[in-house]
Write an enzyme that holds these catalytic residues in place. Structure first.
Site: not given
Ligand code: 13P
Length: 258
Positions: A11, A94, A172, A210
């Site tokens: 990200k 995404h 997240g 997550s």
């Molecule tokens: P998290 O693993 O931080 O929840 O994020 C998942 C994600 O959006 C991967 O593209």
């Protein structure tokens, strides 16, 4: 299906020093030969990360791409540029881009097509919000997101994409979807793919949201789960490596996807 695939999505995170520290740890570990591992990093770090990954089994990816070719599109990064930096994967659609940057299902499909035409593998993200799940709309939302992809790509191209199911409410939040919930959606996606392609079984379908080292094994063991798209945990070398290990353990078990 075959080998599991684990892709990190950094990200909007990273600094040159941090990137180097993280990748030095990652590359110091011999990855199992029966998994694929990639990291999708912010554009400014593609060159640095590409160099740091040289000679390792970890492959490079980006997190988005322009829906246009090279040309008068100020601020955009084209597929040709990503290829020039050695990217293999590019995430498209995404949920953060759909929600915060107004990307439509059609635009996501167009990005996927351009990525394929440029020799990259699009990692097409789909997933419902909590309100949509609570409203019993999971199947209709997933279908709505997939339909333009099916329409935009020809049958041979369909076999070359990666699909990532990422329920928005699990991203997240520290709260992964339950394996049974993931299982249901992944099977639905595989089924939808089967109605378009005779090679549906070879398409990698990932789960994201997550994922942690402690939950990875159970999720990756689901019959239609070919690995994970990892956000927060991909920024912590020991955690990301443990997730890769879980993927390798599932592959070694030969319990699924054979
Ligand atoms: P998290 O693993 O931080 O929840 O994020 C998942 C994600 O959006 C991967 O593209």
């Amino acid at each position: 299906m075959g080998d599991k695939l684990v892709i990190g999505n950094w990200k909007s995170n990273g600094r040159r020093l941090e990137n180097e520290a993280l990748l030095t740890l990652l590359c110091a570990q011999a990855l199992e030969p029966n998994i694929g591992v990639g990291v999708c990093v912010p554009y400014p770090y593609l060159d640095q990360v590409g160099r740091l990954l040289e000679g390792s089994a970890v492959v490079l990816g980006a997190q988005d791409v322009s829906a246009y070719p090279d040309g008068a599109y100020t601020g955009e990064v084209s597929v040709g540029m990503l290829a020039d930096f050695g990217c293999r994967y590019v995430i498209v659609g995404h949920s953060e881009r759909r929600a915060l940057f107004g990307e439509s299902d059609q635009m996501v499909a167009r990005k996927a097509r351009l990525a394929l035409e440029g020799g990259l593998v699009p990692v097409v993200c789909i997933g419902e919000t909590l309100a949509e799940r609570d409203g019993g709309e999971v199947a209709s939302v997933i279908s709505r997101q997939l339909e333009p992809i099916w329409a935009e790509l020809d049958v041979d191209d369909l076999a070359r994409i990666v699909i990532a199911y990422e329920p928005v409410w699990a991203i997240g939040t520290g709260l992964s979807a339950e394996p049974s919930q993931v299982d249901e959606v992944l099977a639905f996606v595989r089924q939808s793919l089967s109605s378009r392609s005779t090679q549906a079984d070879t398409v990698k379908i990932l789960y994201g949201g997550s994922v942690k080292a402690s939950t990875a094994f159970d999720l990756f063991s689901l019959p239609d789960c070919d690995g994970g798209l990892i956000g927060g945990a991909s920024l912590v070398a020991v955690e990301f490596l443990a997730i890769c290990k879980a993927a390798a353990a599932v592959s070694n078990n030969g319990s699924v996807n054979e």
